[in-house]
Design an enzyme around this catalytic site. Structure first.
Site, PDB file in Angstrom:
ATOM      1  NE  ARG A  89      -9.190  -5.160  12.634  1.00  0.00           N
ATOM      2  CZ  ARG A  89      -9.064  -3.971  12.057  1.00  0.00           C
ATOM      3  NH1 ARG A  89      -8.542  -3.875  10.874  1.00  0.00           N
ATOM      4  NH2 ARG A  89      -9.452  -2.875  12.676  1.00  0.00           N
ATOM      5  CE  LYS A 116     -13.361  -2.390  14.185  1.00  0.00           C
ATOM      6  NZ  LYS A 116     -13.165  -0.938  14.017  1.00  0.00           N
ATOM      7  CG  ASN A 117     -15.599   2.068  15.035  1.00  0.00           C
ATOM      8  OD1 ASN A 117     -14.761   1.161  15.000  1.00  0.00           O
ATOM      9  ND2 ASN A 117     -15.987   2.711  13.948  1.00  0.00           N
ATOM     10  NE  ARG A 152      -7.869   4.768   8.875  1.00  0.00           N
ATOM     11  CZ  ARG A 152      -8.541   3.786   9.454  1.00  0.00           C
ATOM     12  NH1 ARG A 152      -8.193   2.547   9.234  1.00  0.00           N
ATOM     13  NH2 ARG A 152      -9.546   4.029  10.275  1.00  0.00           N
ATOM     14  CG  ASP A 186     -16.745   2.762   9.342  1.00  0.00           C
ATOM     15  OD1 ASP A 186     -15.788   2.988   8.581  1.00  0.00           O
ATOM     16  OD2 ASP A 186     -16.637   2.772  10.578  1.00  0.00           O
ATOM     17  CB  CYS A 203      -8.901  -1.015   7.346  1.00  0.00           C
ATOM     18  SG  CYS A 203      -9.895  -2.347   8.008  1.00  0.00           S
TER      19      CYS A 203
END
Ligand code: UD1
Length: 419
Positions: A398, A22-23, A121, A306, A116
Site C-alpha cells: 500500500r 504516499k501521504n 482513529r 510513521d 491501518c
C-alpha cells in the site's frame, strides 16, 4: 494472498531512489476533483493506495491516464454520487473525498475510511470543520452524508483541538472554493500539507500559511488545471536510511529532501550512525558501533510516528537499553511481538516499547499487521540469519513503491510470492 520471503544476512550496497510521497499523493488525487480542467501529477509512486484512488476517481467519472510515474486526471466528468463501499474502505485517505466533494458540489456521501489499525482513529475534527463551514451530516449505514442544502460551504474560523494532518488538509480542500475566508488554527505543519497547498494554489486557489500553524484560505469561484511534481516520500527515505544503517555497506539514498528529515537524521547521529548528508541525498556507510537511544514521536517537525516502527530494527543493533514512546498513536506497537519472535530483546511496558540491544535476529514466520510494522519486518528480515517469511504484505504494498525491486537492486535476497 502474497508473502515476502527474505534470506537475511546479505549486505546492501548501491543506490536507491526514493519515490513520491504516499501521504501527499493520496490527498493530491482527491484534490483534483476541485479543478475544472486536466491536472497532471509527476513522481506518483507505484503503490496500491494510488491504484485504489484511481479506481474510485474513475467510478466517479474522471478520466485517468497513467504514463510511468505521471498521472493525468481529467475531473470534468466527475458526478456527485454516493461512494459508500468497496475501495473507499480500503484506505484511510478516502476521507479526503469528503473535503473535495463538499468543496465542488456542496455535498458528499462517502463510506467511513479504513486504513491501518493503529488504535482509535476518529475523524471528529474533520467533521467539526465541515459543520463550521455550513455542512449538516447524517450517518447512513457505514457512510457519512454531508449536505449544505444546495448552498455550498462558507468560510469559518476553525480551531483544531489536536494537531491533525488529515483534518488540516480536508479543511483546506473544502475551503478553497467556499464563500469567504477560512482560517485553520493549530494546523498541522507536515510537508505534505505544503505540497497540497502548492497544488491548490497552482490551480488558482488562495491558500496562505501552509507549513505554519495558522492557514488562511480565501475562497475562489473556479480552479483550473496545472502540472505538479509530488514531493519525495520522507517516510520511505527514512525507512531506506534505517535499512542501510542496519545492513548496508555503503548505500546512497537519493531524491531526499534533508529539511524534511532533520529530526530523524539528528536521532541517527545521536546513535552514532555514520553517514554523509547532502541536499538531495544521504550516503550511509557500514556501521561500526551504535548506541541505544530513546524515541518520542511528535507532530512535524518532531520525530514522525510513521518512522517509529521502521527505525526499531536498527535500534536493536545498538548497544544498551532504550524506550520508544509514540505520543500520536500509542497503540502502534504491533511490530513488537513479531520482532520478539525473531529473537529481539524487545517488549511493551504499558504504551511504551522497551528494547535492549544488541539482538541477534533469526529468520521466522511473521505477520505484517500494518504498513510501517511491515517495513520494520522487512528490515528485520534483511538483518536476520536464515529465512524470514512475512505474511499480510498487502499492507506493505500500500505504501512502498517497488520495494522488492529496489531492495534486490541493492543486493538483497527478497521475493514476493503469490501464496
Ligand atoms: C496521517 C498520515 C499517517 C500518519 C499520521 C500522523 C495520511 C494519509 N496518513 O494520518 O501516515 O501516521 O498522519 O502523522 O496522511 N485525531 C483525532 N480526531 C481527528 C483526527 C485525528 O483525534 O478527527 C487524532 C488521531 O487519533 C491521532 C492524531 O490526532 O492521535 C493525529 O492524527 P492525524 O494527523 O489526523 O492522522 P491522519 O491524518 O489520519
Amino acid at each position: 494472498m502474497k508473502k515476502i520471503v527474505i534470506n537475511g544476512g546479505r549486505p546492501l550496497k548501491g543506490e536507491v531512489v526514493v519515490s513520491g510521497a504516499k501521504n501527499s499523493v493520496v490527498a493530491l488525487i482527491p484534490a483534483i476533483i476541485l479543478s475544472e480542467d486536466v491536472v497532471t501529477l509527476d513522481g506518483v509512486p507505484d503503490i496500491s493506495d494510488v491504484a485504489s484512488l484511481i479506481d474510485i476517481m474513475e467510478v466517479m467519472g474522471a478520466t485517468v491516464k497513467r504514463d510511468g510515474d505521471s498521472l493525468e486526471i481529467d475531473p470534468s466528468g466527475v458526478q456527485s454520487m454516493p461512494m459508500p463501499y468497496g475501495k473507499i474502505n480500503s484506505l484511510r485517505a478516502s476521507y479526503y473525498f469528503y473535503g473535495s466533494l463538499l468543496g465542488r458540489f456542496g455535498e458528499a456521501t462517502v463510506g467511513l475510511p479504513g486504513g491501518c489499525d493503529l488504535g482509535p482513529r476518529p475523524i471528529d475534527l474533520h467533521l467539526k470543520a465541515f459543520e463550521a463551514m455550513g455542512a449538516r451530516m447524517t450517518y447512513e449505514g457505514n457512510s457519512m452524508h454531508l449536505t449544505t442544502d444546495g448552498q455550498g460551504v462558507h468560510g469559518a474560523v476553525i480551531y483544531m483541538d489536536t494537531v491533525s494532518v488529515g483534518a488540516t488538509i480536508n479543511t483546506m480542500l473544502a475551503a478553497v472554493k467556499a464563500k469567504g475566508k477560512t482560517v485553520i488554527e493549530n494546523a498541522a505543519r507536515e510537508p505534505e500539507i505544503i505540497d497540497v497547498a502548492t497544488l491548490l494554489n497552482n490551480m488558482g486557489a488562495h491558500v496562505r500559511g501552509a507549513g505554519t500553524d495558522v492557514i488562511t484560505i480565501e475562497g475562489v469561484e473556479r480552479l483550473h488545471g496545472t502540472r505538479h511534481q509530488v514531493i519525495p516520500d520522507r517516510i520511505e527515505a527514512g525507512t531506506y536510511i534505517a535499512m542501510a544503517a542496519a545492513v548496508g555497506e555503503g548505500v546512497k539514498i537519493t531524491n531526499v529532501l534533508y529539511e524534511h528529515l532533520e529530526g530523524f537524521i539528528a536521532k541517527l547521529e545521536e546513535m552514532g550512525v555514520r553517514m554523509t548528508v547532502s541536499e538531495d541525498s544521504v550516503f550511509v556507510e557500514k556501521q561500526v558501533s551504535l548506541k541505544a537511544i530513546n524515541i518520542k514521536t511528535a507532530p512535524y517537525p518532531g520525530f514522525a510516528t510513521d518512522l517509529q516502527q521502521p527505525i526499531t530494527p536498527l535500534l536493536l543493533k545498538a548497544e544498551g537499553r532504550g524506550l520508544i514512546m509514540d505520543t500520536i498513536y500509542e497503540k502502534r506497537v504491533n511490530h513488537v511481538p513479531e520482532l520478539a519472535r525473531m529473537g529481539a530483546g524487545i517488549t511493551t511496558i504499558g504504551h511504551q516499547i522497551s528494547y535492549e540491544g544488541p539482538s541477534d535476529l533469526h529468520g521466522a514466520q511473521v505477520k505484517a499487521t500494518d504498513l510501517r510494522a511491515g517495513a520494520a519486518l522487512v528490515t528485520a528480515g534483511l538483518m536476520a540469519q536464515g529465512q524470514t517469511e512475512i505474511t499480510n504484505v498487502e499492507f506493505i504494498l500500500r505504501g512502498y513503491s517497488n520495494i522488492i525491486d529496489k531492495l534486490r537492486n541493492l543486493g538483497a535476497s527478497i521475493d514476493l510470492i503469490e501464496d
